[in-house]
Design an enzyme around this catalytic site. Structure first.
Site, PDB file in Angstrom:
ATOM      1  N   ARG A   1     120.532  27.921 -49.267  1.00 26.33           N
ATOM      2  CA  ARG A   1     121.692  27.888 -50.164  1.00 26.33           C
ATOM      3  C   ARG A   1     122.678  29.039 -49.958  1.00 26.33           C
ATOM      4  O   ARG A   1     123.784  29.019 -50.490  1.00 26.33           O
ATOM      5  CB  ARG A   1     121.223  27.845 -51.631  1.00 26.33           C
TER       6      ARG A   1
ATOM      7  N   GLN B   1     104.680  34.266 -41.145  1.00 21.18           N
ATOM      8  CA  GLN B   1     104.343  32.946 -41.689  1.00 21.18           C
ATOM      9  C   GLN B   1     105.215  31.949 -40.919  1.00 21.18           C
ATOM     10  O   GLN B   1     106.382  31.758 -41.242  1.00 21.18           O
ATOM     11  CB  GLN B   1     104.655  32.886 -43.198  1.00 21.18           C
TER      12      GLN B   1
ATOM     13  N   THR C   1     104.019  29.699 -51.479  1.00 22.05           N
ATOM     14  CA  THR C   1     103.876  31.125 -51.773  1.00 22.05           C
ATOM     15  C   THR C   1     102.443  31.623 -51.595  1.00 22.05           C
ATOM     16  O   THR C   1     102.232  32.771 -51.181  1.00 22.05           O
ATOM     17  CB  THR C   1     104.393  31.438 -53.189  1.00 22.05           C
TER      18      THR C   1
ATOM     19  N   SER D   1     109.046  39.805 -54.299  1.00 22.16           N
ATOM     20  CA  SER D   1     109.868  38.858 -53.574  1.00 22.16           C
ATOM     21  C   SER D   1     111.003  39.606 -52.878  1.00 22.16           C
ATOM     22  O   SER D   1     111.639  40.475 -53.478  1.00 22.16           O
ATOM     23  CB  SER D   1     110.436  37.857 -54.574  1.00 22.16           C
TER      24      SER D   1
ATOM     25  N   LYS E   1     141.054  62.667 -36.141  1.00 19.75           N
ATOM     26  CA  LYS E   1     139.821  62.162 -35.518  1.00 19.75           C
ATOM     27  C   LYS E   1     139.240  63.293 -34.700  1.00 19.75           C
ATOM     28  O   LYS E   1     139.956  63.921 -33.919  1.00 19.75           O
ATOM     29  CB  LYS E   1     140.128  60.972 -34.616  1.00 19.75           C
TER      30      LYS E   1
ATOM     31  N   TYR F   1     145.055  61.243 -25.179  1.00 25.09           N
ATOM     32  CA  TYR F   1     144.530  60.172 -24.344  1.00 25.09           C
ATOM     33  C   TYR F   1     145.506  59.912 -23.216  1.00 25.09           C
ATOM     34  O   TYR F   1     146.686  59.630 -23.454  1.00 25.09           O
ATOM     35  CB  TYR F   1     144.375  58.927 -25.223  1.00 25.09           C
TER      36      TYR F   1
ATOM     37  N   ARG G   1     163.168  71.937 -25.714  1.00 21.43           N
ATOM     38  CA  ARG G   1     164.280  71.017 -25.961  1.00 21.43           C
ATOM     39  C   ARG G   1     165.394  71.234 -24.944  1.00 21.43           C
ATOM     40  O   ARG G   1     165.697  72.366 -24.579  1.00 21.43           O
ATOM     41  CB  ARG G   1     164.883  71.275 -27.345  1.00 21.43           C
TER      42      ARG G   1
HETATM   43  C1  UD1 Z   1     108.347  30.549 -57.155  1.00 19.23           C
HETATM   44  C2  UD1 Z   1     107.245  30.310 -58.177  1.00 19.23           C
HETATM   45  C3  UD1 Z   1     107.875  29.977 -59.539  1.00 19.23           C
HETATM   46  C4  UD1 Z   1     108.792  31.117 -59.965  1.00 19.23           C
HETATM   47  C5  UD1 Z   1     109.827  31.405 -58.875  1.00 19.23           C
HETATM   48  C6  UD1 Z   1     110.607  32.634 -59.209  1.00 19.23           C
HETATM   49  C7  UD1 Z   1     105.467  29.332 -56.858  1.00 19.23           C
HETATM   50  C8  UD1 Z   1     104.725  28.108 -56.526  1.00 19.23           C
HETATM   51  N1  UD1 Z   1     106.428  29.219 -57.738  1.00 19.23           N
HETATM   52  O1  UD1 Z   1     109.149  29.393 -57.070  1.00 19.23           O
HETATM   53  O2  UD1 Z   1     106.869  29.810 -60.508  1.00 19.23           O
HETATM   54  O3  UD1 Z   1     109.419  30.769 -61.187  1.00 19.23           O
HETATM   55  O4  UD1 Z   1     109.166  31.625 -57.612  1.00 19.23           O
HETATM   56  O5  UD1 Z   1     111.672  32.763 -58.286  1.00 19.23           O
HETATM   57  O6  UD1 Z   1     105.152  30.391 -56.366  1.00 19.23           O
HETATM   58  N2  UD1 Z   1     108.299  32.240 -49.721  1.00 19.23           N
HETATM   59  C9  UD1 Z   1     107.648  32.510 -48.547  1.00 19.23           C
HETATM   60  N3  UD1 Z   1     106.931  31.522 -47.955  1.00 19.23           N
HETATM   61  C10 UD1 Z   1     106.816  30.288 -48.493  1.00 19.23           C
HETATM   62  C11 UD1 Z   1     107.484  30.015 -49.705  1.00 19.23           C
HETATM   63  C12 UD1 Z   1     108.213  31.020 -50.294  1.00 19.23           C
HETATM   64  O7  UD1 Z   1     107.718  33.627 -48.031  1.00 19.23           O
HETATM   65  O8  UD1 Z   1     106.125  29.449 -47.894  1.00 19.23           O
HETATM   66  C13 UD1 Z   1     109.057  33.324 -50.352  1.00 19.23           C
HETATM   67  C14 UD1 Z   1     110.537  33.046 -50.427  1.00 19.23           C
HETATM   68  O9  UD1 Z   1     111.204  33.541 -49.288  1.00 19.23           O
HETATM   69  C15 UD1 Z   1     110.931  33.796 -51.680  1.00 19.23           C
HETATM   70  C16 UD1 Z   1     109.687  33.730 -52.555  1.00 19.23           C
HETATM   71  O10 UD1 Z   1     108.622  33.450 -51.679  1.00 19.23           O
HETATM   72  O11 UD1 Z   1     111.193  35.159 -51.396  1.00 19.23           O
HETATM   73  C17 UD1 Z   1     109.792  32.664 -53.630  1.00 19.23           C
HETATM   74  O12 UD1 Z   1     109.995  31.419 -53.014  1.00 19.23           O
HETATM   75  P1  UD1 Z   1     110.964  30.336 -53.656  1.00 19.23           P
HETATM   76  O13 UD1 Z   1     110.879  29.116 -52.819  1.00 19.23           O
HETATM   77  O14 UD1 Z   1     112.277  30.923 -53.941  1.00 19.23           O
HETATM   78  O15 UD1 Z   1     110.264  30.125 -55.057  1.00 19.23           O
HETATM   79  P2  UD1 Z   1     109.693  28.825 -55.683  1.00 19.23           P
HETATM   80  O16 UD1 Z   1     108.523  28.367 -54.878  1.00 19.23           O
HETATM   81  O17 UD1 Z   1     110.781  27.924 -55.952  1.00 19.23           O
END
Ligand code: UD1
Ligand code: CA
Length: 467
Positions: free
Chosen positions: A16, A78, A84, A106, A357, A393, A446
């Site tokens: 997004r 990953q 997550t 995060s 500069k 220069y 001059r």
């Molecule tokens: C997750 C939580 C949700 C919470 C929300 C807050 C879970 C299942 N849900 O939502 O309850 O309200 O965060 O923002 O955990 N990421 C990875 N690898 C993955 C998936 C995600 O590194 O496979 C990272 C993303 O880059 C991000 C963070 O984890 O930094 C959260 O991921 P995102 O997809 O934004 O959150 P949700 O799963 O929607």
């Protein structure tokens, strides 16, 4: 205190943002967002910080290696984003043998104050899982904190998996946790992915801990505190995060004795220092590694990057400085431009439409109007007249100009470098200096002036003449 480690999740794609740049590298207050959770984890005393990367991981990794060189920050990859819980599992090898508490953060939540993490830790106490929650009027797509009849947290339910009743819950998961390491890695390996998204949900830890009677707590933030835990998913969120960070940094400066005439019309990067009793007018930007001393005045529209300003200096309106140093009680501008390597001593005067500069101006030296001073040294007390240009220069190489202490350079002088004007020498206005001027000498190049009497009238009377 129990040992601490941290996992920072940052493997997601950030679709997004609609950006060619990795989401967590977009800056907030001048630093990539990923900087903040990593720095905070280190400040909390984490003995290992594992950042989980996937999409565009090379760029993020390069940043982290440069920014946190020599600190216990490692990368886990990953390759496929399976959720997550899977992200944290990818960090498990890097945490092998660690016993204690793991903070799970995060990479896209840059404005969470470190004190909130300390509060999460204190609230969690002996529990194996501590969850950071937010109380929101619009719980949107966040996971809901589901409590039992005794008000105990028993589960986190993702919005897509919620019943209509659960969707009405306003307490949501911020996605930040403190989890006992042994419990975390025992449990993660056993989680399934039987849910609406077919992903491994880290949030399932809560139900696992509750069922095992191991203790789960939530610290729920509300109002403005809840906003600080908001993540960044698109550019609207990014602008809001920037605004929160700017407000916080401005408040900190004001509490430390800096006057901000209009704190909303002020831009500052994280890490900028400003001394007490400095007054900052609207539309000033202080960027990068900028340090301002005490009692300075920064007038409207001043923009400084990586610049040092010593006490009592005055930067008049619309002065722009990059990698420069301004000495104590020196005045610059309005409309001056100090470029990289400019070093102004004490009590110097640099006026309007002067560009410098790699220029060093000694104590009390003056260049008040319309000049270019590049690759040069101006001795103490020297006076550089209006319109003076160092011709540094030759189209191939840069050359130095040296102006001795107390020298007087008349207006509209060109100094063709390499050239030296000795101490106390005087250069007549309009001179092109191509050879060194000895100390105390007068240099003048001059052509002698010629006046032709009646010339204008004669031209007018010629056929085709004006008039
Ligand atoms: C997750 C939580 C949700 C919470 C929300 C807050 C879970 C299942 N849900 O939502 O309850 O309200 O965060 O923002 O955990 N990421 C990875 N690898 C993955 C998936 C995600 O590194 O496979 C990272 C993303 O880059 C991000 C963070 O984890 O930094 C959260 O991921 P995102 O997809 O934004 O959150 P949700 O799963 O929607
Ligand atoms: Ca998110």
């Amino acid at each position: 205190m129990r040992a601490r480690a941290a996992v920072v999740m940052a493997a997601g794609k950030g679709t997004r943002m609609r950006s060619a740049t990795a989401k967590v590298l977009h800056p907030v207050a001048g630093r990539p967002m990923i900087h903040y959770p990593v720095r905070d984890a280190l400040a909390l005393g984490a003995e290992r910080v594992v950042v989980v990367l996937g999409h565009q991981r090379e760029e993020v990794e390069a940043y982290l290696q440069a920014a946190f060189a020599g600190q216990p920050v490692t990368i886990a990859v990953q390759a496929e984003q399976l959720g997550t819980a899977h992200a944290v599992m990818c960090a498990a090898p890097a945490l092998a043998g660690f016993e204690g508490d793991v903070f799970i953060l995060s990479g896209d939540v840059p404005t969470l104050p470190r004190q909130v993490l300390e509060a999460l830790d204190a609230t969690a106490g002996e529990a194996v899982v501590g969850v950071l929650g937010m109380l929101l009027d619009d719980p949107a797509q966040y996971g809901r904190l589901v409590r039992d009849g005794a008000d105990e947290l028993v589960r986190i339910c993702e919005a897509r998996d919620c019943s209509a009743t659960q969707l009405a819950i306003r307490e949501v998961n911020a996605g930040v946790y403190r989890v006992d390491a042994a419990f975390l890695f025992d449990t993660l390996g056993r989680l399934g992915r039987d849910n609406a998204q077919g992903e491994y949900y880290l949030t399932d830890l809560v139900e696992a801990a509750a069922k095992a009677g191991r203790g789960v707590t939530a610290l729920v933030l509300d109002g403005a505190h809840a906003e600080q835990a908001h993540g960044v998913n698109d550019r609207v969120d990014l602008a809001r995060a920037e605004a929160r960070m700017q407000a916080r940094l401005a408040d900190e400066l004001m509490r430390a004795g800096v006057t901000l005439v209009d704190p909303r019309r002020f831009r500052v990067d994280d890490g900028v220092e400003v001394g007490a009793d400095t007054v900052i007018e609207p539309d000033v930007a202080l960027l990068g590694a900028t340090h301002i001393g005490r009692g300075c005045i920064l007038e409207q529209g001043v923009r400084l990057s990586d610049t040092q300003v010593e006490e009592g200096a005055v930067l008049h309106a619309y002065t722009v400085c990059d990698r420069a140093r301004v000495g104590p009680r020196t005045h610059v501008g309005p409309f001056a431009r100090l470029r990289e390597g400019t070093v102004l001593g004490q009590g110097v005067r640099v006026g309007n439409f002067v560009e410098t500069k790699k220029a060093a101006l000694g104590e009390g030296a003056k260049a008040q109007h319309l000049s270019y001073l590049g690759d040069c040294e101006v001795g103490a007390g020297a006076n550089v007249g209006a319109g003076t240009i160092t011709c540094n220069y030759d189209g191939v190489d840069k050359h130095r100009t040296v102006i001795g202490a107390g020298a007087f350079i008349g207006s509209d002088t060109q100094l063709v470098a390499p050239v030296t004007v000795g101490e106390g020498a005087l250069v007549g206005a309009g001179t092109t200096v191509t050879e060194d001027v000895p100390a105390g000498a007068l240099a003048i190049s001059r052509a002698p002036q010629k006046n032709i009497e009646g010339w204008v009238a004669r031209r007018r009377s010629r056929p085709g003449g004006q008039g």
